[in-house]
Design a protein around this motif. Structure first.
Motif, PDB file in Angstrom:
ATOM      1  N   LEU A 230      55.108  16.162 115.370  1.00  0.00           N
ATOM      2  CA  LEU A 230      53.844  15.909 116.053  1.00  0.00           C
ATOM      3  C   LEU A 230      52.655  16.281 115.161  1.00  0.00           C
ATOM      4  CD1 LEU A 230      54.754  17.156 119.636  1.00  0.00           C
ATOM      5  CD2 LEU A 230      54.026  14.842 119.037  1.00  0.00           C
ATOM      6  N   ALA A 231      52.801  17.354 114.390  1.00  0.00           N
ATOM      7  CA  ALA A 231      51.726  17.755 113.484  1.00  0.00           C
ATOM      8  C   ALA A 231      51.505  16.692 112.410  1.00  0.00           C
ATOM      9  CB  ALA A 231      52.060  19.099 112.846  1.00  0.00           C
ATOM     10  N   HIS A 232      52.579  16.119 111.890  1.00  0.00           N
ATOM     11  CA  HIS A 232      52.446  15.060 110.890  1.00  0.00           C
ATOM     12  C   HIS A 232      51.786  13.822 111.484  1.00  0.00           C
ATOM     13  CE1 HIS A 232      54.450  16.361 107.154  1.00  0.00           C
ATOM     14  NE2 HIS A 232      55.111  17.193 107.946  1.00  0.00           N
ATOM     15  N   ILE A 233      52.167  13.469 112.716  1.00  0.00           N
ATOM     16  CA  ILE A 233      51.573  12.303 113.368  1.00  0.00           C
ATOM     17  C   ILE A 233      50.093  12.556 113.669  1.00  0.00           C
ATOM     18  CG2 ILE A 233      51.582  10.922 115.490  1.00  0.00           C
ATOM     19  CD1 ILE A 233      54.639  11.183 115.482  1.00  0.00           C
ATOM     20  N   ALA A 234      49.774  13.777 114.098  1.00  0.00           N
ATOM     21  CA  ALA A 234      48.380  14.112 114.429  1.00  0.00           C
ATOM     22  C   ALA A 234      47.465  13.911 113.230  1.00  0.00           C
ATOM     23  CB  ALA A 234      48.295  15.548 114.936  1.00  0.00           C
ATOM     24  N   SER A 235      47.987  14.124 112.036  1.00  0.00           N
ATOM     25  CA  SER A 235      47.163  13.961 110.832  1.00  0.00           C
ATOM     26  C   SER A 235      46.866  12.489 110.547  1.00  0.00           C
ATOM     27  CB  SER A 235      47.870  14.592 109.626  1.00  0.00           C
ATOM     28  OG  SER A 235      49.036  13.855 109.267  1.00  0.00           O
ATOM     29  N   ARG A 236      47.570  11.576 111.223  1.00  0.00           N
ATOM     30  CA  ARG A 236      47.387  10.140 110.986  1.00  0.00           C
ATOM     31  C   ARG A 236      46.663   9.440 112.137  1.00  0.00           C
ATOM     32  NH1 ARG A 236      53.143   8.113 108.359  1.00  0.00           N
ATOM     33  NH2 ARG A 236      53.687  10.058 107.301  1.00  0.00           N
ATOM     34  N   THR A 237      46.373  10.166 113.210  1.00  0.00           N
ATOM     35  CA  THR A 237      45.806   9.542 114.399  1.00  0.00           C
ATOM     36  C   THR A 237      44.459  10.164 114.761  1.00  0.00           C
ATOM     37  OG1 THR A 237      46.958  11.112 115.845  1.00  0.00           O
ATOM     38  CG2 THR A 237      48.088   9.045 115.355  1.00  0.00           C
ATOM     39  N   ARG A 238      43.746   9.477 115.649  1.00  0.00           N
ATOM     40  CA  ARG A 238      42.478  10.023 116.156  1.00  0.00           C
ATOM     41  C   ARG A 238      42.739  11.140 117.161  1.00  0.00           C
ATOM     42  NH1 ARG A 238      39.705   4.216 117.429  1.00  0.00           N
ATOM     43  NH2 ARG A 238      37.917   5.430 118.164  1.00  0.00           N
ATOM     44  N   ASP A 239      43.792  10.988 117.941  1.00  0.00           N
ATOM     45  CA  ASP A 239      44.224  12.035 118.874  1.00  0.00           C
ATOM     46  C   ASP A 239      45.651  11.713 119.296  1.00  0.00           C
ATOM     47  OD1 ASP A 239      44.208  14.282 120.454  1.00  0.00           O
ATOM     48  OD2 ASP A 239      42.429  13.730 121.598  1.00  0.00           O
ATOM     49  N   VAL A 240      46.407  12.739 119.638  1.00  0.00           N
ATOM     50  CA  VAL A 240      47.784  12.526 120.075  1.00  0.00           C
ATOM     51  C   VAL A 240      48.050  13.426 121.274  1.00  0.00           C
ATOM     52  CG1 VAL A 240      48.716  14.228 118.437  1.00  0.00           C
ATOM     53  CG2 VAL A 240      50.214  12.449 119.363  1.00  0.00           C
ATOM     54  N   PHE A 241      48.758  12.886 122.259  1.00  0.00           N
ATOM     55  CA  PHE A 241      49.082  13.617 123.477  1.00  0.00           C
ATOM     56  C   PHE A 241      50.602  13.656 123.638  1.00  0.00           C
ATOM     57  CE2 PHE A 241      44.886  11.856 124.076  1.00  0.00           C
ATOM     58  CZ  PHE A 241      44.172  12.856 124.729  1.00  0.00           C
ATOM     59  N   ALA A 242      51.191  14.851 123.595  1.00  0.00           N
ATOM     60  CA  ALA A 242      52.630  15.023 123.831  1.00  0.00           C
ATOM     61  C   ALA A 242      52.817  15.432 125.287  1.00  0.00           C
ATOM     62  CB  ALA A 242      53.200  16.084 122.899  1.00  0.00           C
ATOM     63  N   VAL A 243      53.167  14.472 126.128  1.00  0.00           N
ATOM     64  CA  VAL A 243      53.116  14.669 127.580  1.00  0.00           C
ATOM     65  C   VAL A 243      54.486  14.646 128.250  1.00  0.00           C
ATOM     66  CG1 VAL A 243      50.787  13.703 127.750  1.00  0.00           C
ATOM     67  CG2 VAL A 243      52.774  12.191 127.958  1.00  0.00           C
ATOM     68  N   GLY A 244      55.554  14.652 127.473  1.00  0.00           N
ATOM     69  CA  GLY A 244      56.878  14.475 128.050  1.00  0.00           C
ATOM     70  C   GLY A 244      57.588  15.776 128.406  1.00  0.00           C
ATOM     71  N   PRO A 245      58.739  15.667 129.037  1.00  0.00           N
ATOM     72  CA  PRO A 245      59.376  14.430 129.513  1.00  0.00           C
ATOM     73  C   PRO A 245      58.725  13.953 130.809  1.00  0.00           C
ATOM     74  CG  PRO A 245      61.015  16.172 129.086  1.00  0.00           C
ATOM     75  CD  PRO A 245      59.665  16.825 129.140  1.00  0.00           C
ATOM     76  N   LEU A 246      58.170  12.739 130.767  1.00  0.00           N
ATOM     77  CA  LEU A 246      57.382  12.239 131.893  1.00  0.00           C
ATOM     78  C   LEU A 246      58.199  12.054 133.164  1.00  0.00           C
ATOM     79  CD1 LEU A 246      55.113   9.712 130.007  1.00  0.00           C
ATOM     80  CD2 LEU A 246      54.296  11.585 131.463  1.00  0.00           C
ATOM     81  N   HIS A 247      59.472  11.693 133.027  1.00  0.00           N
ATOM     82  CA  HIS A 247      60.270  11.450 134.240  1.00  0.00           C
ATOM     83  C   HIS A 247      60.404  12.712 135.081  1.00  0.00           C
ATOM     84  CE1 HIS A 247      63.519  13.376 131.926  1.00  0.00           C
ATOM     85  NE2 HIS A 247      64.089  13.583 133.102  1.00  0.00           N
TER      86      HIS A 247
END
Length: 469
Positions: A230-247
């Motif tokens: 998630l930290a690696h992805i956050a460096s490539r995006t404007r914002d990231v939301f880790a909201v799971g497990p949604l079910h």
């Protein structure tokens, strides 16, 4: 002091039209409804006509559909479906969004779009019409990183292949992934045969990389499961939301199934003791040979455990339907219960289930993780390869059986998963942590609340009169 105009927040949720990708976005839609947001859920006409809901959908959820451009009897393989969705589907989608920009029949205008990240046209069209768009990632964070990295992987000659060579082309996952753990297309050696790389994998990778350009990226995972990725992805995006497990987080979780669930298997489970049944389901897409089926059935029978097997219509390739029926009948005469489709969440929650033999799709992986059930993973393609590696080598909540189909291996791994105290303890620890994550104040619960606030703020900034072009 003048107050800001009141804007009714209305989110249009648009999933990729496959069973496994519809449900997590439906769970998000339900969570948004719980937060008081208006939600429209957009199906394809083909899928909407097939859906048999396991539970009645939330009464406030509005369902719409668009054509996917293919005949009803078309098999809808990925590349053909994507091409059609990008032409016929995208034109219909644009028209629908245009018609949704103004209120009608007490339905407020659409103020935000959440679309599957593998459909770049969905976020692009929304933004072109002045509607803020967020991308939803139905893969794990680790698998998403792998998909984004596929061009580099191919450049380094680390093509997906059933070998244990370490992979260096996926940042943040060095020392974890082997070539056999990378996303691959259908067919064991398809990536070796495609020249410049597997076209399906590269196409998905392009979509995942493009999704990082959206207003934000929503991932159905928990920080406790995949914090480094998630930290690696956050460096490539404007914002990231880790909201799971949604079910597991919604108070009124809905589900949609393209097959009718056989609830009779629950009574069958009731007749068994605690943790003594193996549940076997290989997902909604995988197709196996008759020889693979017999290897599995022989291995499962040799364990001595009862097993519940999901066998979809058309899942087994065989020239003799009579032979398949005979094989199924023999298995059911023993300790097996075989159904065409099962209510998976209810099955995994049942006290009798001690192990899940799975294709390691991300939905199944999350559902199993929440219930603390040990896994044996037999992945086929796409993100399943990476997920199974996480289960076996990182979280150690199960065993990775990829690239093997042998009755002796099936027997050995299922027995180990059923009795290993170490695996059971790891699975239970992960389940306890995930329950904390989705509880009030937990990381995923907090991220979901932040996401709702983010969507409300976007809607206010873009409303009350979205731009029509």
């Amino acid at each position: 002091m003048d107050s800001a105009p009141t804007v009714a927040v209305h989110v249009l949720v648009f999933p990729w039209p496959r069973q496994g990708l519809i449900n997590p976005m439906l769970h998000l839609a339900t969570a948004l409804l719980d937060a008081g947001v208006h939600v429209t859920f957009l199906h394809t006409e083909h899928n909407l006509s097939r859906i048999a809901s396991a539970r009645a959908p939330p009464p406030r959820l509005r369902l719409l559909s668009i054509p996917d451009g293919l005949p009803d009897d078309h098999p809808r393989h990925y590349m053909e479906l994507m091409e059609s969705m990008c032409t016929t589907g995208s034109a219909a989608y644009r028209a629908l969004l245009l018609s949704s920009l103004l209120p009608a029949n007490d339905v407020p205008p659409v103020t935000c779009v959440v679309a599957d990240g593998t459909m770049p046209f969905a976020t692009d069209i929304a933004e072109d019409l002045g509607i803020p768009a967020l991308a939803f990632c139905t893969f794990s964070a680790c698998s998403s990183l792998a998909f984004m990295s596929m061009p580099k992987v191919f450049e380094l000659g680390e093509n997906p292949f059933p070998a244990d060579d370490p992979v260096c082309g996926v940042s943040g996952m060095e020392g974890i992934l082997r070539r056999r753990d990378l996303p691959r297309g259908p067919g064991l050696c398809s990536t070796e045969q495609a020249g410049g790389g597997d076209l399906m994998i590269l196409k998905i990778g392009e979509g995942v990389a493009h999704s990082c350009k959206a207003r934000a990226l929503i991932i159905n995972t928990a920080a406790s499961m995949e914090r480094p990725a998630l930290a690696h992805i956050a460096s490539r995006t404007r914002d990231v939301f880790a909201v799971g497990p949604l079910h597991a987080s919604s108070r009124s979780a809905a589900s949609a199934s393209l097959w009718r669930e056989d609830d009779g298997c629950m009574a069958w489970l009731d007749g068994h003791g605690d943790r003594c049944v193996v549940y076997v389901s290989l997902g909604s897409i995988a197709v196996i040979s008759y020889e693979q089926l017999t290897e599995f059935l022989s291995g499962l029978a040799a364990t001595g455990y009862a097993f519940l097997l999901v066998l979809r219509p058309g899942m087994v390739q065989t020239a003799s339907s009579a032979l398949l029926r005979e094989t199924v009948a023999v298995a059911q005469a023993g300790k097996a219960k075989i159904v065409e489709w099962a209510p998976q969440l209810d099955v995994l929650r049942h006290r009798a289930v001690g192990c899940f033999l799975t294709h390691a799709g991300w939905n199944s992986t999350l559902e199993c993780a929440v219930e603390g059930v040990p896994m044996v993973c037999w992945p086929f393609f796409l993100d399943q390869q990476t997920n199974s590696r996480l289960v076996g080598a990182v979280w150690r909540t199960g065993l990775d059986m990829k690239d093997v189909c042998d009755r002796a291996v099936v027997e050995k791994m299922v027995k180990e998963a059923m009795v290993s105290g170490q695996i059971k303890a790891a699975a239970q620890a992960m389940a306890e942590q995930l329950r904390l994550d989705i509880a009030d104040g937990g990381s995923s619960s907090s991220e979901l609340g932040r996401l709702v606030r983010f969507i409300r703020e976007l809607s206010v900034k873009s409303g009350p009169e979205p731009r029509i072009t």
